[in-house]
Structures are given as structure tokens and as C-alpha cells.
Design a protein around this motif. Structure first.
Motif, mmCIF file in Angstrom:
data_model
loop_
_atom_site.group_PDB
_atom_site.id
_atom_site.type_symbol
_atom_site.label_atom_id
_atom_site.label_comp_id
_atom_site.label_asym_id
_atom_site.label_seq_id
_atom_site.Cartn_x
_atom_site.Cartn_y
_atom_site.Cartn_z
ATOM 1 N N GLU A 8 40.930 45.994 35.973
ATOM 2 C CA GLU A 8 40.551 44.936 36.386
ATOM 3 C C GLU A 8 40.678 43.714 35.184
ATOM 4 O OE1 GLU A 8 37.411 42.161 38.840
ATOM 5 O OE2 GLU A 8 36.913 44.346 38.244
ATOM 6 N N THR A 12 42.554 40.318 34.634
ATOM 7 C CA THR A 12 41.885 39.136 34.669
ATOM 8 C C THR A 12 41.912 38.298 33.063
ATOM 9 O OG1 THR A 12 39.795 40.241 34.004
ATOM 10 C CG2 THR A 12 40.312 39.527 36.207
ATOM 11 N N GLY A 101 43.364 42.896 40.541
ATOM 12 C CA GLY A 101 42.630 43.291 39.595
ATOM 13 C C GLY A 101 41.281 43.834 40.131
ATOM 14 N N ARG A 102 40.756 43.244 41.368
ATOM 15 C CA ARG A 102 39.709 43.633 41.912
ATOM 16 C C ARG A 102 39.838 45.129 42.457
ATOM 17 N NH1 ARG A 102 39.561 38.356 43.172
ATOM 18 N NH2 ARG A 102 40.133 38.770 45.422
#
Length: 130
Positions: A8, A12, A101-102
Motif C-alpha cells: 500500500e 499511496t 493500494g488498499r
């Protein structure tokens, strides 16, 4: 194709670096905008989307693909003109990158990426190459 380790934070950090992210998104937009009219038609987006998002090239059911692009246009074609402009594209890619990413979470994940994909750009960003 290339192997990379992502999580992640890889994604991000890249998206939150506004200058690097927007430069890469603009490059992708220009690559997809085959006719150079500064908007993406459904066919232009469909042709290059799998490559820039590292979604693979295996055959998929046409009905599911049509549903995906109907959803994309319903959500991101804010002016309802049947095309995606650079601002709408930037919002689309930003939202998709954060979602990926999550999905990766905090644990490292080994993935195979297209060289020109945005996830590969995130990896290059992490290593200071862009």
C-alpha cells in the motif's frame, strides 16, 4: 513484463507525490489518446486500460468488460459527453490506484507488471527513479 514487490505504501506515496503522479498520468493519457483530440473515447480507454493498470491480457467475457466500462463512464464522465477528459482521467486513475493500494495492504506482494503500467511507475518512484 517485470517482477516487483509492492504494498500500500508503494502506491499511496506515489499518488500523493502530486507532481510525479500527474506527470505519469498525463503520459498515460497521451498514450491512450490515439487520435490526439485530448479526450478518451470508450474504445481508446478500452484498448490501453489493461496495459496501464497491469490487469493482464487474458480473454474476458465481453459482457463483463462492457459492464466495467459502463461503470467507469457513469462514475467519471462528469459532463456526460461520452468521453473522458484529462481531469476525469486523473480522478479515475487516482481512485483506482488508491483502491489497488488498499487491496495490497501493508504486507509486501510480489507482482508481475507491465513496464509502462502505473504500478511500475509507483515502484520506480519508490526507488527514486522518477
Amino acid at each position: 513484463m517485470s517482477l516487483a514487490v509492492v504494498n500500500e505504501t508503494t502506491v499511496t506515496t506515489f499518488v500523493e507525490d502530486r507532481k510525479a503522479f500527474e506527470n505519469c498520468v498525463e503520459e498515460c493519457f497521451e498514450m491512450l489518446d490515439v487520435d490526439g483530440d485530448r479526450v478518451l473515447s470508450r474504445s481508446e480507454l478500452r484498448e490501453g486500460f489493461c496495459k496501464i493498470m497491469s490487469l493482464g491480457h487474458e480473454s474476458r467475457e465481453e459482457e463483463k468488460i462492457d459492464h466495467l466500462f459502463n461503470t467507469i463512464f457513469n462514475r467519471f464522465d462528469e459532463d456526460r459527453n461520452g468521453s473522458i477528459d484529462p481531469q476525469e482521467f486523473r480522478c479515475l486513475i487516482r481512485e483506482l490506484m488508491f483502491a489497488m493500494g488498499r487491496g495490497f495492504g501493508s504486507s509486501p506482494v510480489l507482482v508481475v507488471l507491465e513496464i509502462d503500467s502505473l504500478l511500475m511507475k509507483a515502484v520506480e518512484h519508490e526507488f527514486g527513479r522518477i
